[in-house]
Design a protein around this motif. Sequence first.
Motif, short mmCIF file in Angstrom:
data_model
loop_
_atom_site.label_atom_id
_atom_site.label_comp_id
_atom_site.label_asym_id
_atom_site.label_seq_id
_atom_site.Cartn_x
_atom_site.Cartn_y
_atom_site.Cartn_z
N GLU A 65 7.59 59.09 23.49
CA GLU A 65 8.91 59.48 24.03
C GLU A 65 8.97 60.98 24.28
OE1 GLU A 65 11.67 57.90 24.89
OE2 GLU A 65 11.45 55.87 24.12
N ARG A 66 8.57 61.79 23.28
CA ARG A 66 8.62 63.24 23.43
C ARG A 66 7.65 63.72 24.51
NH1 ARG A 66 8.41 65.28 17.11
NH2 ARG A 66 10.39 64.36 16.40
N LEU A 67 6.47 63.11 24.54
CA LEU A 67 5.47 63.53 25.51
C LEU A 67 5.96 63.30 26.94
CD1 LEU A 67 1.65 62.89 25.32
CD2 LEU A 67 2.88 62.43 27.44
N LEU A 68 6.53 62.13 27.19
CA LEU A 68 7.01 61.82 28.54
C LEU A 68 8.16 62.75 28.94
CD1 LEU A 68 6.91 57.91 28.48
CD2 LEU A 68 5.25 59.48 29.50
N LYS A 69 9.02 63.07 27.98
CA LYS A 69 10.13 63.99 28.28
C LYS A 69 9.62 65.39 28.57
CE LYS A 69 14.53 65.71 26.46
NZ LYS A 69 15.47 65.72 25.31
N LEU A 70 8.66 65.86 27.75
CA LEU A 70 8.09 67.20 27.97
C LEU A 70 7.37 67.27 29.30
CD1 LEU A 70 7.34 70.04 26.93
CD2 LEU A 70 5.36 69.01 25.79
N LEU B 232 4.68 75.52 38.36
CA LEU B 232 3.81 75.10 37.26
C LEU B 232 2.93 73.94 37.73
CD1 LEU B 232 6.10 75.14 34.07
CD2 LEU B 232 4.41 76.83 34.80
N PRO B 233 1.72 73.82 37.18
CA PRO B 233 0.84 72.71 37.58
C PRO B 233 1.42 71.37 37.17
CG PRO B 233 -0.07 73.90 35.69
CD PRO B 233 1.08 74.71 36.17
N LYS B 234 1.22 70.36 38.01
CA LYS B 234 1.68 69.02 37.71
C LYS B 234 0.72 68.36 36.71
CE LYS B 234 4.92 69.63 40.70
NZ LYS B 234 6.28 69.99 40.21
N LEU B 235 1.27 67.84 35.63
CA LEU B 235 0.47 67.26 34.56
C LEU B 235 0.62 65.74 34.53
CD1 LEU B 235 1.33 69.76 31.67
CD2 LEU B 235 -0.57 69.88 33.29
N SER B 236 -0.47 65.06 34.21
CA SER B 236 -0.44 63.62 34.00
C SER B 236 -0.48 63.34 32.50
CB SER B 236 -1.64 62.96 34.69
OG SER B 236 -2.84 63.30 34.02
N VAL B 237 -0.17 62.10 32.14
CA VAL B 237 -0.27 61.70 30.73
C VAL B 237 -1.72 61.86 30.27
CG1 VAL B 237 -0.10 59.76 29.13
CG2 VAL B 237 1.71 60.15 30.82
N ASN B 238 -2.65 61.57 31.16
CA ASN B 238 -4.07 61.65 30.79
C ASN B 238 -4.49 63.07 30.45
OD1 ASN B 238 -6.43 59.90 30.54
ND2 ASN B 238 -7.35 61.21 32.11
N ASP B 239 -3.87 64.07 31.09
CA ASP B 239 -4.18 65.47 30.76
C ASP B 239 -3.81 65.76 29.30
OD1 ASP B 239 -4.95 65.83 33.43
OD2 ASP B 239 -2.92 66.42 34.02
N PHE B 240 -2.65 65.26 28.88
CA PHE B 240 -2.23 65.42 27.48
C PHE B 240 -3.20 64.70 26.53
CE2 PHE B 240 1.74 66.39 29.64
CZ PHE B 240 2.33 67.36 28.85
N VAL B 241 -3.62 63.51 26.93
CA VAL B 241 -4.54 62.72 26.10
C VAL B 241 -5.85 63.46 25.89
CG1 VAL B 241 -5.94 60.61 26.03
CG2 VAL B 241 -3.51 60.49 26.65
N PRO C 155 -5.90 75.79 28.51
CA PRO C 155 -4.51 75.31 28.63
C PRO C 155 -4.45 74.03 29.44
CG PRO C 155 -4.89 77.17 30.09
CD PRO C 155 -6.14 77.04 29.27
N LEU C 156 -3.36 73.31 29.28
CA LEU C 156 -3.20 72.02 29.95
C LEU C 156 -3.29 72.13 31.48
CD1 LEU C 156 -0.41 70.27 27.85
CD2 LEU C 156 -2.59 69.24 28.53
N PRO D 218 3.96 66.77 21.07
CA PRO D 218 3.23 67.35 22.18
C PRO D 218 3.37 68.87 22.35
CG PRO D 218 5.15 66.15 22.97
CD PRO D 218 5.02 65.85 21.52
N LEU D 219 4.40 69.47 21.73
CA LEU D 219 4.51 70.93 21.83
C LEU D 219 3.30 71.62 21.22
CD1 LEU D 219 8.31 71.56 21.07
CD2 LEU D 219 7.11 71.91 23.24
N ARG D 220 2.67 70.96 20.27
CA ARG D 220 1.46 71.54 19.63
C ARG D 220 0.31 71.64 20.62
NH1 ARG D 220 0.42 67.71 14.71
NH2 ARG D 220 -1.37 69.13 14.43
N LEU D 221 0.38 70.89 21.72
CA LEU D 221 -0.67 70.95 22.74
C LEU D 221 -0.49 72.15 23.67
CD1 LEU D 221 -0.73 67.17 23.73
CD2 LEU D 221 -2.20 68.34 22.08
N LEU D 222 0.64 72.83 23.57
CA LEU D 222 0.94 73.95 24.48
C LEU D 222 0.65 75.30 23.86
CD1 LEU D 222 4.34 72.71 25.99
CD2 LEU D 222 2.01 72.30 26.83
N VAL D 223 0.34 75.32 22.55
CA VAL D 223 0.15 76.61 21.86
C VAL D 223 -1.28 76.73 21.36
CG1 VAL D 223 2.56 76.78 21.20
CG2 VAL D 223 0.96 75.62 19.67
#
Length: 396
Positions: A207-212, A222-231, A284-285, A391-396
């Motif tokens: 839920e948080r990842l999709l909202k972020l 900003l670059p467009k991100l996919s769910v797979n990029d987060f994964v 970075p993502l 997912p905020l931990r993936l941004l820092v």
Amino acid sequence: MPIEVILPKVDMDMAAGTISRWLVKDGDRVKKGATIFEIETDKSTMEVEAPGDGTIGRISAEVGAVVPVGVAVAFIFGEGEDVGAIRLPTEAPTAKTQDAPKPQPVAIMPATNGDSSKPRATPLARRIARAHGLELAALAGSGPRGRIRAEDVQQHLSTPAPEAKAPPAADSDLIPIDTMRRTIAERLVFSKTTVPHFYLGAACDVERLLKLRQEINAVEGLPKLSVNDFVVKALALALRQVPEANASWSDAGIQRHRSVDVSVAVAVEGGLFTPVVRAVEAKPLGQIAAEIKTLADRAKARKLLPSDYAGGTTTVSNLGMYGVESFAAIINPPQATILAVGAATRQPVVAGDEIRIGTRMECTLSCDHRVVDGAVGAQLLAAFRSLIEQPLRLLV
């Protein structure tokens, strides 16, 4: 002296390549470094450059021909050099060559304890046959004592197979197996028959990842991100937390990798490529997203370089975009892990004593038990799940 134009080896596993296009013809003048033909392997299409200046001649491999690595497919002649002086292996010797001393026959001792049923063949013939999954026992040799030569194998490969007649009640088509499909088959059979797989699964709250992701993608510039990029990023950081799993098996020992290089499965027509994003944990993502897109575009255009797919310490295979909710993937040796990612789906979720509607994404981690024990695999999947759900931990 004429310069040989040989079929180069562009991949460690490459034994042969297919001529996909000639950019020159006999009699054309070429400069050193100019592209003269293209070859297609199971992973990419590569351009081959002229090794010198001169006139192209004696082109001996047509488009579509499968040529072993190291074999001359043409020659470059200098000023005044005789094109007819070069004799190809398939040509009859001239009177001049017939007068040359003949090599003395080699005595062949009868086999005693060896396997006398093994067909006699030259090393090159065996290499070509192995590259095409061809059984030498099915061929007749034209060499001394029936020895199978490279020409025999190439003739067999170029001869159309007789049409397979289906049973009266069946309706089917026989699809030829190309180099890429054969390589995939060989690697997967090797993995499933030699690597002891075990599987761990987790349902991740996204839920948080999709909202972020929605918020980031809504920001102009900003670059467009996919769910797979987060994964991909989350798996890399999880492997940094559990370095025992960022490893590969070898006969010499277990190799621990200092950086996390993630192979990303890309489906293409007729198969699959796994180009590698290097040092994902340090990027970075936005950069990860751009590199994955570039590699995927190259893969679909069959333009990957050997450096694009060599190595990799783990793999992500995501079938969520196809609506697949859960699956288990086969490990890509010598890697020890692969993460299979399903679709994010809305479903009832128990939270304390209440039931609410949430979004879950099923992830299955396949592990090589020689390298990753059950507890280590569980720690890795738990670390991945924690990062995906925060997912905020993936941004820092």
